[in-house]
Design a protein around this motif. Structure first.
Motif, PDB file in Angstrom:
ATOM      1  N   SER A 104      25.158  44.369  43.098  1.00 48.54           N
ATOM      2  CA  SER A 104      26.223  45.319  42.748  1.00 48.54           C
ATOM      3  C   SER A 104      26.702  45.078  41.324  1.00 48.54           C
ATOM      4  O   SER A 104      26.957  46.025  40.571  1.00 48.54           O
ATOM      5  N   ASP A 108      26.620  47.585  38.086  1.00 41.22           N
ATOM      6  CA  ASP A 108      27.880  47.820  37.395  1.00 41.22           C
ATOM      7  C   ASP A 108      27.772  47.479  35.908  1.00 41.22           C
ATOM      8  O   ASP A 108      28.202  48.249  35.044  1.00 41.22           O
ATOM      9  N   GLU A 112      27.227  50.879  34.681  1.00 39.55           N
ATOM     10  CA  GLU A 112      28.574  51.241  35.111  1.00 39.55           C
ATOM     11  C   GLU A 112      28.556  52.084  36.387  1.00 39.55           C
ATOM     12  O   GLU A 112      29.263  53.074  36.517  1.00 39.55           O
ATOM     13  N   ARG A 114      29.278  52.064  40.160  1.00 34.50           N
ATOM     14  CA  ARG A 114      30.097  51.319  41.121  1.00 34.50           C
ATOM     15  C   ARG A 114      29.523  51.313  42.535  1.00 34.50           C
ATOM     16  O   ARG A 114      29.002  52.316  42.991  1.00 34.50           O
ATOM     17  N   THR A 115      29.700  50.202  43.226  1.00 31.30           N
ATOM     18  CA  THR A 115      29.341  50.111  44.633  1.00 31.30           C
ATOM     19  C   THR A 115      30.547  50.537  45.460  1.00 31.30           C
ATOM     20  O   THR A 115      31.639  49.991  45.280  1.00 31.30           O
ATOM     21  N   THR A 116      30.353  51.534  46.360  1.00 32.62           N
ATOM     22  CA  THR A 116      31.479  51.984  47.181  1.00 32.62           C
ATOM     23  C   THR A 116      31.457  51.369  48.571  1.00 32.62           C
ATOM     24  O   THR A 116      32.502  51.259  49.204  1.00 32.62           O
ATOM     25  N   ARG A 171      35.502  43.245  39.402  1.00 30.29           N
ATOM     26  CA  ARG A 171      34.537  44.355  39.440  1.00 30.29           C
ATOM     27  C   ARG A 171      35.135  45.565  40.147  1.00 30.29           C
ATOM     28  O   ARG A 171      34.859  46.703  39.815  1.00 30.29           O
ATOM     29  N   LYS A 172      35.983  45.270  41.142  1.00 28.28           N
ATOM     30  CA  LYS A 172      36.544  46.354  41.949  1.00 28.28           C
ATOM     31  C   LYS A 172      38.028  46.090  42.159  1.00 28.28           C
ATOM     32  O   LYS A 172      38.413  44.943  42.369  1.00 28.28           O
ATOM     33  N   SER A 191      34.790  39.069  42.021  1.00 28.88           N
ATOM     34  CA  SER A 191      35.205  40.046  43.037  1.00 28.88           C
ATOM     35  C   SER A 191      36.140  39.401  44.038  1.00 28.88           C
ATOM     36  O   SER A 191      36.004  38.216  44.340  1.00 28.88           O
TER      37      SER A 191
END
Ligand SMILES: [Zn+2]
Length: 396
Positions: A104, A108, A112, A114-116, A171-172, A191
């Protein structure tokens, strides 16, 4: 409240704990401990199984501030028990989960993207990415992820407040408030995550992309890490080796070889169909010429060797395209098949005639007044022929 050992010691395989409570839920026995190393399903990572004292832990469930252990036998309350994690299963989960962080992060950092969401299945894991990607981009991200795996970078865990977390390049965006558990892959990813991870990226082994498909405007990437990558390699190697042997081609020629076979088979089907129609016409002419007329109707009752049910139908169709024919054609293969048909100007009901035959000899089938077919009859061809001839002659 259960103290979660795996938060701070993800490598802990066995531990001592006190049984706080036993419960029953949907007919299953639940044990709550003061502390546990058993990981309950959450964040895409499946639960641990193992042993708890004398019983098996079949499932581990996250319930607010408690961890529930589903067990298959009695464990006395207030006693000390030893927990033993099924380590092969857990280590596999740690490899997949850490591999997911690396993969992931690669998507990213490079694109860029994103992992949802993340899901770990029994054989494969998936991540869903926001945007679509070309196969070449996916390969670049996979190469980057494997580079980080082979650099054997440190994977560390620390706890921070939500306010602190907001100042860090996560990251998120974290969804939780309060204390956050951060998982850091040195100089690559940071993360918030409650799962279990290997200590160094080298333990992931390797990351293999098994499939990429479009999903909700983005892509779903299916991947395998560690021993799963080796297993997938074996499965695919055996499948390819078998196909290559059968087709006598090299692996990279498989696609075109199968395409060629498909075209050939389609052409053959067309040719065979044309020949069968021609042959059915000739067979019908022969049968018509040989049949004796009873009044205005020629009754054709025959066993046809070498014709299947579809062929019988074709011959019968060619026969009754003429005027004044009532026909019953039989194939003696396994299963035994029969077609009953009549010309438009003949008053016999083929469907009813077949029904009488099936009532007497068994089997299944049905049809319209002009054409009916059945199969699975029990009896000798001679008996069935005699019965069909009698029925068709009586009506004509
Ligand atoms: Zn994680």
């Amino acid at each position: 409240m259960t103290d979660r050992i795996y938060y701070t010691e993800p490598a802990c395989r066995s531990f001592e704990a006190t049984v706080l409570r036993i419960d029953e839920r949907d007919g299953r026995q639940i044990v709550v401990l003061d502390r546990t190393a058993f990981y309950p399903t959450s964040g895409g990572q499946p639960f641990d199984i193992g042993r708890l004292g004398p019983v098996d832990v079949l499932e581990t469930i996250d319930a607010a501030d408690e961890v529930l252990h589903v067990v298959n036998g009695p464990v006395p309350v207030a006693t000390r028990v030893r927990g033993e994690i099924d380590w092969a299963r857990r280590f596999d989960h740690m490899q997949q989960h850490t591999g997911q962080h690396v993969l992931s992060a690669a998507f990213d950092r490079l694109f860029e993207n994103r992992t949802t969401s993340f899901h770990m299945g029994a054989d494969f894991s998936t991540i869903d990415l926001v945007r679509d990607m070309t196969p070449a981009e996916v390969e670049r991200a996979a190469d980057e992820a494997n580079r980080v795996v082979w650099e054997d970078r440190e994977v560390s865990v620390r706890f921070v407040s939500a306010a602190e977390a907001r100042r860090l390049p996560l990251r998120k965006e974290p969804v939780r408030e309060g204390t956050l558990r951060l998982v850091e892959i040195r100089d690559f990813d940071l993360s918030a995550c409650g799962g279990t991870h290997v200590h160094r990226t080298g333990s992931i082994g390797s990351i293999g992309i098994a499939n990429v498909e479009r999903f909700r405007g983005g892509v779903r990437v299916t991947f395998v890490c560690g021993a799963r990558a080796v297993r997938m390699f074996r499965t695919w190697r055996d499948a390819v080796a078998g196909a290559v042997r059968m087709l006598s081609v090299l692996p990279h020629e498989l696609g075109s070889a199968i395409e060629r076979l498909q075209v050939e088979s389609k052409d053959l089907r067309k040719t065979m169909n044309r020949l069968q129609v021609t042959l059915a016409g000739h067979e019908a002419s022969r049968l018509f010429a040989a049949a004796s007329a009873a009044g205005d109707v020629r009754v054709v009752v025959e066993v046809l060797e070498g014709w299947d049910a579809a062929g019988l139908k074709m011959v019968a169709g060619a026969l009754v395209a003429r005027n004044g024919v009532a026909a019953a054609l039989l194939s003696v293969g396994d299963p035994m098949a029969i077609v009953v048909a009549r010309s438009q100007n003949v008053e016999i009901d083929a469907g009813k005639t077949l029904r009488v035959i099936l009532d007497r000899f068994g089997g299944r089938g049905g049809g319209r007044p002009d054409l009916a077919q059945g199969a699975g009859l029990k009896g000798t061809a001679a008996e069935i022929i005699a019965a069909a001839r009698e029925l068709l002659s009586a009506h004509s």
